[in-house]
Design a protein around this motif. Structure first.
Motif, short mmCIF file in Angstrom:
data_model
loop_
_atom_site.label_atom_id
_atom_site.label_comp_id
_atom_site.label_asym_id
_atom_site.label_seq_id
_atom_site.Cartn_x
_atom_site.Cartn_y
_atom_site.Cartn_z
N TYR A 158 0.83 -1.32 0.00
CA TYR A 158 -0.02 0.15 -0.17
C TYR A 158 0.97 1.38 -0.17
O TYR A 158 1.82 1.40 1.03
N LEU A 160 0.71 5.51 -0.42
CA LEU A 160 0.08 6.79 -0.64
C LEU A 160 1.07 7.98 -0.44
O LEU A 160 1.86 7.81 0.17
N GLN A 320 -2.88 -2.49 9.11
CA GLN A 320 -4.21 -1.81 9.09
C GLN A 320 -4.48 -0.62 9.75
O GLN A 320 -4.98 0.36 9.00
N LYS A 323 -2.87 2.65 8.06
CA LYS A 323 -3.22 2.99 6.90
C LYS A 323 -4.28 4.01 7.16
O LYS A 323 -4.81 5.12 6.39
N MET A 324 -5.30 3.89 8.34
CA MET A 324 -6.54 4.87 8.45
C MET A 324 -6.52 5.68 9.89
O MET A 324 -7.46 6.43 9.96
N ASN A 331 2.24 7.56 2.99
CA ASN A 331 2.07 6.31 3.79
C ASN A 331 2.38 5.16 2.93
O ASN A 331 2.21 4.98 2.01
N ARG A 332 2.97 4.22 3.70
CA ARG A 332 3.49 2.92 3.08
C ARG A 332 3.13 1.83 4.10
O ARG A 332 3.75 1.53 5.31
N ASP A 387 -10.99 8.09 5.96
CA ASP A 387 -10.21 7.12 5.80
C ASP A 387 -9.39 7.24 4.43
O ASP A 387 -9.99 7.00 3.60
N SER A 389 -6.85 5.83 3.29
CA SER A 389 -6.77 4.57 2.66
C SER A 389 -7.77 4.05 1.63
O SER A 389 -7.63 3.51 0.55
N GLU A 390 -8.94 4.34 1.95
CA GLU A 390 -10.24 3.84 1.25
C GLU A 390 -10.91 4.96 0.57
O GLU A 390 -11.99 4.81 -0.33
#
Ligand code: MOS
Length: 726
Positions: A158, A160, A320, A323-324, A331-332, A387, A389-390
């Protein structure tokens, strides 16, 4: 309309409806069902970590009185096996067992003895002789095999923004590694089953969290129709994730029942539960945090290195939370796995969040200390209502409120920012805080309600295949029916855990309460609505349930209901939030420490029953404290066997270890999450607890403890951080 006169509906702190059955020993757990002519199976475990079985001698065991069968790969039923290795493990995966002479880890099942009594089976199991061709180099230790790390199939990296740019833009950077050990779930009730095979049909009393998934796993493993498998799991004495999937003792019991033509009971011993019913994996978590002087986060990275078995793949999603939880543009989050000769890991309470939040919330504390900023202010400064990440808003998020109200309740202002300054005699006193977040999923669920008129009273029976794993499902389901049928809870009977009942997602992942209760509400509403519509009753007219049945000239009536996530749910990120506060006293000479006080503030939607919800949180806090003070499963470095083999050496907290605990639920009613406004709570309580304690230890001692558990000897030998005045 909720019935305000109803003292037993949702939101009431009523006692457990099944409580009396439990204290009287009348609640039937799997192996307590009276099954005629049952015999006993005892699993045999490998005594090498890697290699092949070259010969088996069953003659001595077979000579013993009562022994009916010795099953090994040589005579076992042919089962469905994996197409691909490693296969991702799930709650419905097949569980092939005794299919080859290969040994993948120490303690793997290599045989099953079936005998007339439990003692005969146990004795005979010891007399079966195996000879091995042993691989001299089993992979036991993660650090020696880092070179074999690979990216798990289902876990994309992931990214960002640009992490490196974010780190360059930071005034301060924290770059540290945290480790958490292998842990075991160890529910009080051992894994166990009584299985019957009758003409291609399987009937099993088994302790499982998800009965529908168990029917799928069994039918897929034996390649028989799913409708031919029935599972009953009426009471479950704890699971913590270990009973989510179908483990191999279940398959062995079914196979043995088929082979001997009798019901077979298999109980997994406490010792066997170290190697055969899942574990929380050892995680090495590398964290990078970048922030501006004013506390604005510029970068966050979370890399997890962990292990899986040679045959199946699992990684708990430690990143998890990273990420949020905070507003950070760069962000990784990545995962890498190394196959080791250890059984396949699987979900343990708050898989990912429990361990991941230890790393994230410790690293956040490290950064706050570097910035000389209050750790609560630092978190609040980086709060987000979206959020990232979403790219979805949160359905509700009261994290800031949890932190502020918790600070007030806890007396945070009494904290001394500088470590080693708050003392009482030999004790160094520290305060720690951490933020908690845990997904609050909600899944398609079905329920049936059956109404029966008796005189002027209506008795209701609710049926669903959901389970109560000790959390209070029976109680909140009964309360929901009481609420929406407007009858006292005493008139509601809840029947759970039978795969012939309407299908639910079972108990796990903190989705139980929301899923079960919304479906029960739907069934009850359907019942009332149909009965009213049949008689053309006007909306404003109130008719009690008994009258309603009478006006329909019915003595009995049943209705189904189901609930599933709405579009609105899917358009949002749905999480429960919380904050943990701990006060720890550390003896400055011996490193012994006591957790003196804990405050937990949670916002988890509508609380269906404050009493059972409180039980969930204190259970979570206790497991969280266990992560810090004691819990770890240790492996012998050459042979690969667990040297923690019982509660004599796998330590869990006892009452004396636990603090004075205050639990607060913030009022919340999240109608985006679902109609009843309920979010999950079963795993919120364990999340970030470890960080709040480790942060309190830092505040007390100036020692940053990055490896769990934090045992006194580690604490004495750790150095005070260089930037702490002493
Ligand atoms: Mo939970 S680890 O989904 O029982």
């Amino acid at each position: 309309m909720p019935n305000i006169k109803n003292k037993t509906g949702v939101g009431q702190a009523i006692d457990r409806v099944e409580g009396h059955l439990k204290v009287m020993g009348m609640a039937k757990y799997s192996t307590e069902f009276p099954v005629k002519n049952k015999v006993y199976g005892q699993g045999i475990n490998s005594t090498i970590a890697k290699g092949e079985i070259v010969s088996i001698d069953t003659s001595e065991a077979e000579k013993l009185p009562g022994v009916l069968k010795v099953i090994t790969y040589k005579n076992a039923e042919k089962l469905n096996t994996f197409d691909q290795v490693p296969t991702a493990i799930s709650t419905t995966t097949i569980a092939p067992v005794l299919q080859s002479n290969k040994v993948h880890y120490y303690g793997e099942y290599i045989g099953l003895v079936v005998a007339e009594t439990f003692e005969q089976a146990q004795h005979a199991a010891r007399l079966v002789k195996f000879e091995y061709r042993k691989d001299p180099n089993p992979a036991i230790h993660l650090d020696k095999h880092e070179g074999k790390a690979y990216k798990p199939k289902d876990m994309e990296d992931y990214v960002l923004g640009n992490l490196e740019a974010g780190l360059s833009a930071a005034d301060e950077v924290v770059d540290v590694t945290y480790t958490t050990p292998i842990e075991h779930q160890h529910p009080m009730e051992l894994h166990a089953i009584i299985a019957t095979w009758d003409n291609g049909k399987v009937m099993a009393y088994a302790t499982q969290q998800m009965v529908n998934d168990a029917t799928i796993a069994i039918s897929d493993t034996f390649q028989i129709p799913k409708k031919n498998v029935r599972i009953i799991s009426a009471f479950v004495g704890g699971g913590f994730g270990s009973k989510l999937n179908t483990e191999r003792h279940v398959i062995m019991a079914v196979m043995a029942a088929k082979m001997v033509g009798k019901p077979v009971q298999v109980t997994v011993t406490r010792h066997q539960m170290f190697t055969n019913t899942g574990l929380r994996q050892f995680n090495i978590q590398k964290m990078k945090v970048g922030a501006k002087k004013d506390g604005t986060l510029t970068a966050l990275a979370h890399e997890t290195l962990s292990h899986t078995s040679p045959t199946q793949e699992f990684q708990e999603p430690c990143g998890q939370v990273t990420k949020m939880l905070y507003k950070v543009p760069n962000n990784r989050v990545t995962y890498r796995l190394v196959p080791l000769n250890i059984q396949t890991p699987f979900a343990m309470r708050a898989p990912g969040e429990a361990t991941g939040s230890f790393a994230l919330e410790s690293a956040m504390d490290e950064m706050a200390w570097k910035l000389k900023m209050d750790p609560i202010d630092f978190r609040i400064k980086n709060d987000t209502q979206v959020d990232l990440s979403e790219k979805k808003p949160f359905s509700s998020r009261l994290l800031v409120e949890c932190l502020r109200i918790g600070a007030e309740k806890f007396g945070w202002k009494e904290r001394s920012m500088e470590p080693r300054t708050k003392r009482n005699g030999n004790w160094l006193i520290g305060y720690g805080v951490s933020a908690a977040s845990r997904q609050a999923p909600y899944q398609k669920t079905n329920a049936k309600v059956i109404l029966a008129l008796e005189g002027n009273k209506v008795n209701a029976t609710v049926r669903m295949d959901g389970t109560d794993i000790g959390t209070g499902s029976y109680t909140i389901i009964a309360q929901t029916a009481s609420e929406y049928l407007k009858i006292p809870v005493e008139q509601v009977t809840v029947e759970l855990g039978d795969s012939e009942f309407p299908v639910t997602p079972g108990s796990g992942g903190s989705w139980g309460a929301a899923s079960y209760c919304n479906a029960v509400m739907a069934a009850c509403e359907n019942a009332v609505k149909t009965l009213r519509e049949n008689r053309n009753i006007k909306e404003e007219e109130e008719v009690p349930l008994a009258k309603l049945l009478k006006r329909n000239q019915l003595k009995q009536f049943e209705a189904d209901g189901s609930a599933e996530p709405s579009k609105e749910f899917n358009d949002h990120s749905v999480y429960s939030f919380g904050a943990n506060f701990s006060e720890v006293w550390v003896d400055k000479d011996t490193g012994m420490y006591r957790i003196k006080r804990m405050v937990n503030v949670g916002a988890a939607g509508k609380i269906l029953n404050p009493k059972t919800a409180y039980g969930q949180i204190i259970g979570g806090l206790t497991m969280g404290a266990g992560m810090v003070i004691a819990e770890q499963s240790r492996i012998e470095p050459n042979f690969g066997n667990f040297i923690t083999r019982s509660f004599a050496d796998y330590h869990v907290p006892v009452n004396l270890d636990m603090a004075n605990i205050e639990v607060v639920f913030l009022p919340e009613d999240d109608k985006i999450a679902n109609k009843m406004g309920v979010k999950g709570i079963g795993e919120l309580g364990i999340t970030s607890v470890a960080a709040s304690i480790a942060n309190a230890i830092f505040n007390a001692t100036g020692k940053r403890m990055r490896e769990l558990p934090i045992t006194p000897e580690k604490l004495i030998s750790a150095a005070v951080e260089p930037n702490v005045a002493s």
